[in-house]
Design a protein around this motif. Structure first.
Motif: not given
Length: 89
Positions: A62-63, A67, A52, A10, A50, A56, A29, A25
């Motif tokens: 958020s990598s 995801c 996770h 990320a 998306i 979270k 996505r 972002k």
């Protein structure tokens, strides 16, 4: 957290004291949705959200490694669970 972001793809290292996020972002996505061919990881139908894998709320980042593409129904049903199994609604 910075080390995990770099390890999971990320962020990149600018120099030993500075990292830089690799995606906006919207780019992130699009990257995840295209990587997964817009197919929900849980049910195999069309997906446009998306999810996770490690939520979270439980420390997930958020990598790209954390995801996946999901349809809205599966994403809502999974919520912040770690052991979600698709059971054909």
């Amino acid at each position: 957290m910075a080390v995990r972001m770099v390890e999971e793809g990320a962020a990149g290292i600018i120099h030993p004291g500075l990292i830089h996020k690799l995606y906006t972002k919207s780019d992130f996505r699009l990257l995840v949705l295209q990587r997964d061919d817009y197919v929900c990881r849980y049910c195999g139908k069309f997906g446009d959200t998306i999810d996770h894998v490690l939520p979270k709320s439980k420390g997930g980042l958020s990598s790209p490694a954390n995801c996946v593409c999901a349809c809205s129904a599966c994403n809502l049903k999974k919520a912040d669970k770690l052991d979600f199994v698709f059971d054909d609604f």
